[in-house]
Design an enzyme around this catalytic site. Sequence first.
Site, PDB file in Angstrom:
ATOM      1  CG  HIS A  71       2.568 -11.090  -3.077  1.00 30.60           C
ATOM      2  ND1 HIS A  71       2.353 -10.110  -1.995  1.00 30.60           N
ATOM      3  CD2 HIS A  71       3.904 -10.597  -3.815  1.00 30.60           C
ATOM      4  CE1 HIS A  71       3.087  -8.929  -2.122  1.00 30.60           C
ATOM      5  NE2 HIS A  71       3.916  -9.197  -3.043  1.00 30.60           N
ATOM      6  CG  HIS A  73       7.232 -10.697  -4.826  1.00 27.86           C
ATOM      7  ND1 HIS A  73       6.402  -9.673  -5.439  1.00 27.86           N
ATOM      8  CD2 HIS A  73       7.673 -11.438  -5.775  1.00 27.86           C
ATOM      9  CE1 HIS A  73       6.652  -9.751  -6.896  1.00 27.86           C
ATOM     10  NE2 HIS A  73       7.439 -10.995  -7.061  1.00 27.86           N
ATOM     11  CG  ASP A  75       8.799  -7.653  -0.022  1.00 26.02           C
ATOM     12  OD1 ASP A  75       8.469  -8.403  -0.843  1.00 26.02           O
ATOM     13  OD2 ASP A  75       8.508  -6.413  -0.115  1.00 26.02           O
ATOM     14  CG  HIS A  76       4.828  -9.247   1.023  1.00 22.81           C
ATOM     15  ND1 HIS A  76       3.841  -8.471   1.560  1.00 22.81           N
ATOM     16  CD2 HIS A  76       5.642  -8.426   0.084  1.00 22.81           C
ATOM     17  CE1 HIS A  76       3.788  -7.209   0.859  1.00 22.81           C
ATOM     18  NE2 HIS A  76       4.979  -7.306   0.068  1.00 22.81           N
ATOM     19  CG  HIS A 148       2.575  -7.283  -7.254  1.00 22.35           C
ATOM     20  ND1 HIS A 148       2.983  -6.248  -7.602  1.00 22.35           N
ATOM     21  CD2 HIS A 148       3.156  -8.137  -6.605  1.00 22.35           C
ATOM     22  CE1 HIS A 148       4.339  -6.160  -7.004  1.00 22.35           C
ATOM     23  NE2 HIS A 148       4.384  -7.311  -6.245  1.00 22.35           N
ATOM     24  CG  ASP A 219       3.646  -5.592  -2.905  1.00 20.68           C
ATOM     25  OD1 ASP A 219       3.141  -5.299  -1.559  1.00 20.68           O
ATOM     26  OD2 ASP A 219       4.690  -6.065  -2.957  1.00 20.68           O
ATOM     27  CG  HIS A 277       4.777  -2.289   0.439  1.00 17.68           C
ATOM     28  ND1 HIS A 277       5.073  -1.904  -0.820  1.00 17.68           N
ATOM     29  CD2 HIS A 277       5.232  -3.532   0.462  1.00 17.68           C
ATOM     30  CE1 HIS A 277       5.748  -2.959  -1.124  1.00 17.68           C
ATOM     31  NE2 HIS A 277       5.843  -3.834  -0.648  1.00 17.68           N
TER      32      HIS A 277
END
Length: 328
Positions: A71, A73, A75-76, A148, A219, A277
């Site tokens: 996805h 976000h 941090d990914h 998510h 997530d 995670h």
Amino acid sequence: MSNRKIKEPVQITFLGTSSGVPTRSRNVSSVALRLPQRAELWLFDCGEGTQHQIIRSELKISQLSRIFITHMHGDHIFGLMGLLATCGLAGNVERIDIYGPPGLNDYIQAASRYSYTHFSYPIKVHAIRPGVIYEDNDFTVTCGNLHHRITAFGYRVAEKDRSGRFDIEKAKALQIPPGRVYGQLKRGETVTLADGRVIDGTQLCGPTEIGRKIAYCTDTIYCDGAVKLAKDADVLIHEATFAHQDADMAFQRLHSTTTMAAQTALAAGAHRLIMSHFSPRYAPGNTLELKDLLQEARIIFPRTDMAYDFMIHEVPRRREVELTKVSL
């Protein structure tokens, strides 16, 4: 059957196991799948600093061929452009295919345009939807919806089953002439010989060797989509951002607790769960620590491990596992 494939199992390397932000000991999300028999490296998510983690590991950037993003976000994905640029400057990669949600290609194109980055190798971005997104002679990769705050996908890598060990001595005893026909019989095909005999290849092969299955789910909060992706998986990699006592926070942010991860593994009939995670709130010295989270999950699913950065987990074929048990 190639002996090389047996001696070199699929390897999972955890490059980042923290959620949201990096810590002194954990980088943000990224997991590498090393396929030694093909000299390939597949990457799942690419948080900030992933290329530094690869450099510090035993992995080779030059082998990188596929990247799967769950996805959008930060941090990914914040490590994606830096890694792609390095691949062009010093990585010697041939081509990279990138799979992810709608918007991923726009992100890469915009970052490339504004940073004046030009790739010296082909890149193709695939906007995915649930179902099969990649297949070759050895593997099938499928994705499915997770639950998510934004569109998020989980992935399932399934190695294809193959015929068991071919019994050459039995073939010789049946006076089957060697050559091309051996290859057909090894694949389990039925062959008609020159003398009219019909030979069923499955009768000359050992038990079918079940392909390995690896699921990657982050997530997400607990959902049927993750259970489906993890069905009968040799390894389920699942986020466990929060402890069970912080379930209210997990529901608010649509992340999983340790118990949700364990329940997913149990419902899916997975063979092993590796949690990742983790929220930085469970750092050593706090009221709850990561070792407490591991105990929570193991109450529900005993075959649970907790990932840490640079942890390597080898995934042997199930036949090899059974043979090991017999020898013990």
